[in-house]
Design a protein around this motif. Structure first.
Motif, PDB file in Angstrom:
ATOM      1  N   VAL A 150      53.884  47.211  46.702  1.00  0.00           N
ATOM      2  CA  VAL A 150      53.801  48.563  47.266  1.00  0.00           C
ATOM      3  C   VAL A 150      54.811  49.497  46.587  1.00  0.00           C
ATOM      4  O   VAL A 150      54.486  50.637  46.235  1.00  0.00           O
ATOM      5  N   SER A 151      56.042  49.034  46.401  1.00  0.00           N
ATOM      6  CA  SER A 151      57.069  49.846  45.731  1.00  0.00           C
ATOM      7  C   SER A 151      56.643  50.207  44.315  1.00  0.00           C
ATOM      8  O   SER A 151      56.836  51.332  43.862  1.00  0.00           O
TER       9      SER A 151
ATOM     10  N   GLY B 271      51.581  53.687  46.910  1.00  0.00           N
ATOM     11  CA  GLY B 271      52.003  52.665  47.866  1.00  0.00           C
ATOM     12  C   GLY B 271      51.889  53.148  49.309  1.00  0.00           C
ATOM     13  O   GLY B 271      51.640  52.352  50.215  1.00  0.00           O
ATOM     14  N   TYR B 272      52.063  54.464  49.522  1.00  0.00           N
ATOM     15  CA  TYR B 272      51.922  55.007  50.875  1.00  0.00           C
ATOM     16  C   TYR B 272      50.513  54.808  51.401  1.00  0.00           C
ATOM     17  O   TYR B 272      50.297  54.544  52.575  1.00  0.00           O
TER      18      TYR B 272
ATOM     19  N   LYS C 146      53.298  43.000  62.590  1.00  0.00           N
ATOM     20  CA  LYS C 146      52.827  43.624  61.350  1.00  0.00           C
ATOM     21  C   LYS C 146      53.281  42.874  60.110  1.00  0.00           C
ATOM     22  O   LYS C 146      52.555  42.803  59.115  1.00  0.00           O
TER      23      LYS C 146
ATOM     24  N   GLY D 192      55.787  43.915  49.521  1.00  0.00           N
ATOM     25  CA  GLY D 192      56.693  45.049  49.400  1.00  0.00           C
ATOM     26  C   GLY D 192      56.964  45.427  47.963  1.00  0.00           C
ATOM     27  O   GLY D 192      57.036  46.613  47.614  1.00  0.00           O
TER      28      GLY D 192
ATOM     29  N   GLU E  32      56.236  44.901  67.474  1.00  0.00           N
ATOM     30  CA  GLU E  32      55.180  45.279  66.536  1.00  0.00           C
ATOM     31  C   GLU E  32      55.613  45.041  65.094  1.00  0.00           C
ATOM     32  O   GLU E  32      54.783  44.775  64.225  1.00  0.00           O
ATOM     33  N   PHE E  33      56.907  45.131  64.822  1.00  0.00           N
ATOM     34  CA  PHE E  33      57.396  44.819  63.471  1.00  0.00           C
ATOM     35  C   PHE E  33      57.048  43.365  63.116  1.00  0.00           C
ATOM     36  O   PHE E  33      56.557  43.085  62.019  1.00  0.00           O
TER      37      PHE E  33
ATOM     38  N   LEU F  51      50.331  51.307  52.538  1.00  0.00           N
ATOM     39  CA  LEU F  51      51.032  51.137  53.825  1.00  0.00           C
ATOM     40  C   LEU F  51      50.210  51.672  54.994  1.00  0.00           C
ATOM     41  O   LEU F  51      50.299  51.176  56.112  1.00  0.00           O
ATOM     42  N   ASN F  52      49.412  52.690  54.725  1.00  0.00           N
ATOM     43  CA  ASN F  52      48.559  53.294  55.759  1.00  0.00           C
ATOM     44  C   ASN F  52      47.303  52.501  56.049  1.00  0.00           C
ATOM     45  O   ASN F  52      46.585  52.809  57.000  1.00  0.00           O
TER      46      ASN F  52
ATOM     47  N   GLU G 172      54.395  53.288  43.523  1.00  0.00           N
ATOM     48  CA  GLU G 172      54.953  54.625  43.786  1.00  0.00           C
ATOM     49  C   GLU G 172      54.213  55.346  44.910  1.00  0.00           C
ATOM     50  O   GLU G 172      53.975  54.747  45.953  1.00  0.00           O
TER      51      GLU G 172
ATOM     52  N   LEU H 218      50.684  48.495  57.281  1.00  0.00           N
ATOM     53  CA  LEU H 218      51.403  47.307  56.790  1.00  0.00           C
ATOM     54  C   LEU H 218      52.882  47.423  57.122  1.00  0.00           C
ATOM     55  O   LEU H 218      53.388  48.520  57.358  1.00  0.00           O
ATOM     56  N   LEU H 219      53.585  46.297  57.095  1.00  0.00           N
ATOM     57  CA  LEU H 219      55.045  46.329  57.126  1.00  0.00           C
ATOM     58  C   LEU H 219      55.519  45.367  56.049  1.00  0.00           C
ATOM     59  O   LEU H 219      55.305  44.156  56.128  1.00  0.00           O
ATOM     60  N   THR H 220      56.176  45.932  55.053  1.00  0.00           N
ATOM     61  CA  THR H 220      56.436  45.204  53.808  1.00  0.00           C
ATOM     62  C   THR H 220      57.915  44.902  53.595  1.00  0.00           C
ATOM     63  O   THR H 220      58.446  44.996  52.488  1.00  0.00           O
ATOM     64  N   ILE H 221      58.563  44.552  54.693  1.00  0.00           N
ATOM     65  CA  ILE H 221      59.967  44.147  54.656  1.00  0.00           C
ATOM     66  C   ILE H 221      60.007  42.620  54.751  1.00  0.00           C
ATOM     67  O   ILE H 221      59.094  42.008  55.326  1.00  0.00           O
TER      68      ILE H 221
END
Lengths: 133, 133, 133, 133
Positions: D74-75, D81-82, D55, D71, D51-52, D85-86, D78, D91-94
């Motif tokens: 999103v960072s 950003g949550y 996403k 990412g 799933e990573f 992500l929701n 502050e 989301l997956l922002t790596i």
């Protein structure tokens, strides 16, 4: 190899014994390599920790590491770790989820406890791993 | 009164014994009066029936009748029965979910088996009820 | 035993070859014994059938039988089969989901096709099973 | 323009080759401009990263930038950003999700890897982008 019911119940009983010794009302879950339930005992814990135990066990087996190791990875990712926690129907990355290995060192499932402190839960779950080695 | 872990495990063990006697790979779940898991054993069944056992047990305790009695109600409601089946995160109205009562006749939880025929599952679950009376 | 990527890709390629031969735009999914994705190919099918392929494969491995066999069981349960279909995040009980076995006859995963007729999907998925025996 | 299966498999194979070269057990996903799966390979990775990969790929194509660029956005937001992500089922922002472009520079999909370090995953995914230019 996937965990059998006999192996799961052996691990579960060792963890139950440890929980009784510590006298803490926990829930304990054993899952197979696919994250599916094999054995479960709610030792008169509150029902909110049932899913905690399930999620810790699944988090461990899903990533092949104990839940607190995954917790360190998630913490290190800063805000992006929140995206990881939201994946896979929700990770739980607190201590107490421990991978179960057979004698050859292969992961066959995971066991987790919830209801005590993270340290106690880890001690309870770890008691279940020793009997399979 | 709500079922204790000791009572749940006593019922579960009686059902496990019956399942072993019939030699059928089932999953067996025990839930409390809130429908929350108390004890569980997957006797090397396929993993698809884990949720069947959970849903039969919840269906029973949720309506205070065995799952097949609820099945008769659902069938009698014709198309409207689908609405019932869709409620409460999904009912399962096949035989095999049985309410658990204490000596005074009060419902304290439910036990369910899945993996056999409806008749076998009912027989396995019913074995768990006898020991609490 | 759980399916490896090499085995999954061997099965997938055999099914892709059959789909190309029949000239049908399908999606094909391979899952492991826990129902988790291992390999996937959308042969320019519409995207609605992606989840059909995934759910057929999961339905097969979850109950240890081909998706259409589970379909017969669900049909036989009349209205109560609807409760089964609602379980496990939704079953799909149409032909085209086929269990994958190793040479010893143990289930190691499942493969499913969607996008053709049920008969075509079953033929495509079955092409993937032959190469693992 | 949307990615074809032929293009997706070309990108996937280039990424698989890089993953094998680095000898890291990852999952790799290719999605189209709608974020829907086109091709997937789990190179014997743990199942938690499936799933990573999905996403990261969806996050990239959904915003038209690589997952680590999202990412940074999103960072920078502050606490807000949550909320990002929701959104969109998470989301997956790596690093490791990379947009796929055709020769004209138009986005036709995205590819993502998960299972290595963010840098390794980005290297693996980027190998898949080069072959389409």
């Amino acid at each position: 190899m996937n965990i059998t019911y006999n192996e799961a119940t052996k691990a579960l009983n060792a963890s139950i014994e440890k929980a009784n010794e510590l006298n803490i009302p926990v829930s304990i879950a054993v899952v197979d390599t696919g994250g599916h339930l094999v054995a479960f005992a709610r030792l008169d814990s509150v029902f909110g920790v049932i899913e905690f135990a399930l999620k810790k066990a699944r988090t461990a087996v899903m990533f092949g590491v104990n839940s607190d190791i995954m917790g360190t990875i998630v913490s290190g990712a800063e805000i992006h770790g929140y995206g990881m926690l939201n994946s896979n129907e929700g990770l739980l990355t607190i201590a107490g989820g421990v991978v179960l290995k057979n004698k050859d060192g292969n992961i066959i499932g995971a066991i987790a406890s919830s209801g005590g402190s993270p340290e106690q839960d880890k001690e309870i779950a770890s008691a279940g791993t020793a009997v399979l080695n």
